[in-house]
Write a protein that holds these residues in place. Structure first.
Motif, PDB file in Angstrom:
ATOM      1  N   ASN A  31    -108.748  45.471  56.375  1.00  0.00           N
ATOM      2  CA  ASN A  31    -109.853  47.067  55.811  1.00  0.00           C
ATOM      3  C   ASN A  31    -109.771  48.603  54.769  1.00  0.00           C
ATOM      4  OD1 ASN A  31    -111.865  45.690  57.911  1.00  0.00           O
ATOM      5  ND2 ASN A  31    -110.429  46.666  59.697  1.00  0.00           N
ATOM      6  N   THR A  32    -108.803  47.251  54.239  1.00  0.00           N
ATOM      7  CA  THR A  32    -108.119  49.226  52.820  1.00  0.00           C
ATOM      8  C   THR A  32    -109.388  48.116  51.559  1.00  0.00           C
ATOM      9  OG1 THR A  32    -106.297  49.934  53.764  1.00  0.00           O
ATOM     10  CG2 THR A  32    -106.172  49.622  51.652  1.00  0.00           C
ATOM     11  N   ARG A  33    -109.368  49.250  50.902  1.00  0.00           N
ATOM     12  CA  ARG A  33    -109.921  49.082  49.792  1.00  0.00           C
ATOM     13  C   ARG A  33    -109.488  49.487  48.265  1.00  0.00           C
ATOM     14  NH1 ARG A  33    -116.160  50.383  49.882  1.00  0.00           N
ATOM     15  NH2 ARG A  33    -114.418  52.207  50.507  1.00  0.00           N
ATOM     16  N   THR A  34    -109.278  48.456  47.583  1.00  0.00           N
ATOM     17  CA  THR A  34    -108.500  49.884  46.183  1.00  0.00           C
ATOM     18  C   THR A  34    -109.312  50.765  46.091  1.00  0.00           C
ATOM     19  OG1 THR A  34    -110.103  48.441  44.830  1.00  0.00           O
ATOM     20  CG2 THR A  34    -107.792  47.568  45.213  1.00  0.00           C
ATOM     21  N   ALA A  35    -110.954  50.848  46.230  1.00  0.00           N
ATOM     22  CA  ALA A  35    -111.397  51.795  46.269  1.00  0.00           C
ATOM     23  C   ALA A  35    -111.315  52.983  47.295  1.00  0.00           C
ATOM     24  CB  ALA A  35    -113.191  51.783  46.040  1.00  0.00           C
ATOM     25  N   ASP A  36    -110.910  52.638  48.059  1.00  0.00           N
ATOM     26  CA  ASP A  36    -109.707  53.545  49.409  1.00  0.00           C
ATOM     27  C   ASP A  36    -108.997  54.280  48.704  1.00  0.00           C
ATOM     28  OD1 ASP A  36    -111.843  52.627  51.207  1.00  0.00           O
ATOM     29  OD2 ASP A  36    -111.119  50.737  51.280  1.00  0.00           O
ATOM     30  N   VAL A  37    -108.105  53.652  48.028  1.00  0.00           N
ATOM     31  CA  VAL A  37    -106.708  54.143  47.569  1.00  0.00           C
ATOM     32  C   VAL A  37    -107.085  55.188  46.892  1.00  0.00           C
ATOM     33  CG1 VAL A  37    -104.852  53.287  46.558  1.00  0.00           C
ATOM     34  CG2 VAL A  37    -105.081  51.824  48.785  1.00  0.00           C
ATOM     35  N   ALA A  38    -108.401  54.836  45.573  1.00  0.00           N
ATOM     36  CA  ALA A  38    -108.092  55.688  44.551  1.00  0.00           C
ATOM     37  C   ALA A  38    -108.874  56.628  44.786  1.00  0.00           C
ATOM     38  CB  ALA A  38    -109.115  54.941  43.777  1.00  0.00           C
ATOM     39  N   GLN A  39    -109.314  56.603  45.544  1.00  0.00           N
ATOM     40  CA  GLN A  39    -110.464  57.624  46.278  1.00  0.00           C
ATOM     41  C   GLN A  39    -109.305  58.870  46.782  1.00  0.00           C
ATOM     42  OE1 GLN A  39    -113.603  57.116  49.318  1.00  0.00           O
ATOM     43  NE2 GLN A  39    -114.266  59.575  49.545  1.00  0.00           N
ATOM     44  N   ALA A  40    -108.264  57.749  47.834  1.00  0.00           N
ATOM     45  CA  ALA A  40    -107.904  59.111  48.580  1.00  0.00           C
ATOM     46  C   ALA A  40    -106.722  59.290  47.208  1.00  0.00           C
ATOM     47  CB  ALA A  40    -106.773  58.669  49.417  1.00  0.00           C
ATOM     48  N   ALA A  41    -106.635  58.952  46.821  1.00  0.00           N
ATOM     49  CA  ALA A  41    -105.018  58.739  45.518  1.00  0.00           C
ATOM     50  C   ALA A  41    -106.585  60.373  44.521  1.00  0.00           C
ATOM     51  CB  ALA A  41    -104.379  57.970  44.377  1.00  0.00           C
ATOM     52  N   GLY A  42    -107.010  60.477  44.202  1.00  0.00           N
ATOM     53  CA  GLY A  42    -107.803  60.989  43.511  1.00  0.00           C
ATOM     54  C   GLY A  42    -108.128  60.417  41.643  1.00  0.00           C
ATOM     55  N   VAL A  43    -108.013  58.918  41.924  1.00  0.00           N
ATOM     56  CA  VAL A  43    -107.847  58.503  40.590  1.00  0.00           C
ATOM     57  C   VAL A  43    -109.193  57.042  40.525  1.00  0.00           C
ATOM     58  CG1 VAL A  43    -104.962  58.695  40.106  1.00  0.00           C
ATOM     59  CG2 VAL A  43    -106.359  56.816  41.617  1.00  0.00           C
ATOM     60  N   SER A  44    -109.080  56.991  39.048  1.00  0.00           N
ATOM     61  CA  SER A  44    -110.064  55.803  39.288  1.00  0.00           C
ATOM     62  C   SER A  44    -109.629  54.774  39.429  1.00  0.00           C
ATOM     63  CB  SER A  44    -110.417  55.804  37.635  1.00  0.00           C
ATOM     64  OG  SER A  44    -109.131  55.421  36.585  1.00  0.00           O
ATOM     65  N   GLN A  45    -110.930  53.251  39.971  1.00  0.00           N
ATOM     66  CA  GLN A  45    -109.996  52.208  40.666  1.00  0.00           C
ATOM     67  C   GLN A  45    -109.479  51.465  39.224  1.00  0.00           C
ATOM     68  OE1 GLN A  45    -113.898  50.502  42.597  1.00  0.00           O
ATOM     69  NE2 GLN A  45    -112.278  48.741  43.527  1.00  0.00           N
ATOM     70  N   ALA A  46    -109.757  51.965  37.522  1.00  0.00           N
ATOM     71  CA  ALA A  46    -109.388  51.284  37.716  1.00  0.00           C
ATOM     72  C   ALA A  46    -107.900  51.082  36.932  1.00  0.00           C
ATOM     73  CB  ALA A  46    -110.000  51.909  35.220  1.00  0.00           C
ATOM     74  N   LEU A  47    -107.479  52.651  37.353  1.00  0.00           N
ATOM     75  CA  LEU A  47    -105.860  52.894  36.625  1.00  0.00           C
ATOM     76  C   LEU A  47    -105.097  52.133  38.416  1.00  0.00           C
ATOM     77  CD1 LEU A  47    -103.267  54.619  36.136  1.00  0.00           C
ATOM     78  CD2 LEU A  47    -104.321  56.587  37.719  1.00  0.00           C
ATOM     79  N   VAL A  48    -106.095  52.144  39.681  1.00  0.00           N
ATOM     80  CA  VAL A  48    -105.194  51.134  40.394  1.00  0.00           C
ATOM     81  C   VAL A  48    -104.933  49.819  39.826  1.00  0.00           C
ATOM     82  CG1 VAL A  48    -105.005  50.399  42.746  1.00  0.00           C
ATOM     83  CG2 VAL A  48    -105.988  53.107  42.048  1.00  0.00           C
ATOM     84  N   PHE A  49    -106.385  48.863  39.275  1.00  0.00           N
ATOM     85  CA  PHE A  49    -105.776  47.486  38.868  1.00  0.00           C
ATOM     86  C   PHE A  49    -104.979  47.721  37.569  1.00  0.00           C
ATOM     87  CE2 PHE A  49    -110.212  47.090  41.029  1.00  0.00           C
ATOM     88  CZ  PHE A  49    -109.747  46.272  41.967  1.00  0.00           C
TER      89      PHE A  49
END
Length: 203
Positions: A31-49
């Motif tokens: 159930n973990t999405r990249t958007a969830d991690v980005a939001q929790a980390a306070g960064v953009s989803q693009a940075l996660v990718f």
């Protein structure tokens, strides 16, 4: 890339992995999405990718990051100058959910998702085998020093780990099915039988 820039990128990656572990523990791997991690980390989803390219790689690296913390503690045990019996006691304690509560939920989740995610299965298998290999080494050293009696150290390590895995899953997943004391006693009994010890020697 300068050394300062490279160091900043490494720190950011470490922070992302720690955040991803926290999110996975709360939401589960499936159930973990990249958007969830980005939001929790306070960064953009693009940075996660940018760091991980795919969600599967993010999950696999976060899983590896969590388990590597346990492996670092395992290395500290196996590389110490302690006797094989002392090392065995420490490994048995380290492996139980009482010794590693957060990573046990990650392990259980990781095993389940490994059935569907090849990249995660590859990481899971590699890390899982490390526990068995190190336990095999400790048993082999104990046999050589006359502390343990065991004709098949590798087989004994697998059987001891299988008992620990099965009991730990029950303790971690099912509330009040078994107690931590029962788990510890049964693990000591299984290890003692494999190595011709008295269970009290593993207290």
């Amino acid at each position: 890339m300068t050394n300062v820039t490279r160091r900043a990128a490494e720190i950011r990656l470490d922070a992302l992995l720690r955040t991803a572990c926290d999110v996975i523990v709360q939401r589960g791997l499936a159930n973990t999405r990249t958007a969830d991690v980005a939001q929790a980390a306070g960064v953009s989803q693009a940075l996660v990718f940018y760091h991980f390219a795919t969600k599967e790689r993010l999950l696999a690296q976060a899983f590896a990051y969590a388990v590597e913390q346990d492996l670092a503690r395992l290395d500290a045990v196996t590389r110490s100058n302690a006797s094989p019996l002392t090392k065995l006691r420490r490994i048995l304690r380290l492996y139980t959910p009482a010794g590693r509560p957060m990573s046990w939920s990650m392990w259980i989740d990781g095993w389940a998702e490994s059935l569907r995610t090849p990249e995660l299965e590859k990481v899971s298998r590699k890390l899982d085998l490390r526990w068995r290999q190190d336990l095999t080494t400790v048993i082999t050293d104990g046999v050589r020093e006359g502390v343990f009696e065991c004709a098949d150290p590798a087989g004994a390590a697998w059987r001891i780990n299988a008992v620990m895995d099965g009991l730990a899953v029950q303790l971690a997943v099912h509330d009040r099915v078994i107690s931590r004391r029962q788990l510890a006693e049964w693990v000591r009994l299984a290890a003692a039988r494999e190595l011709a010890l008295n269970p009290t020697q593993l207290d």
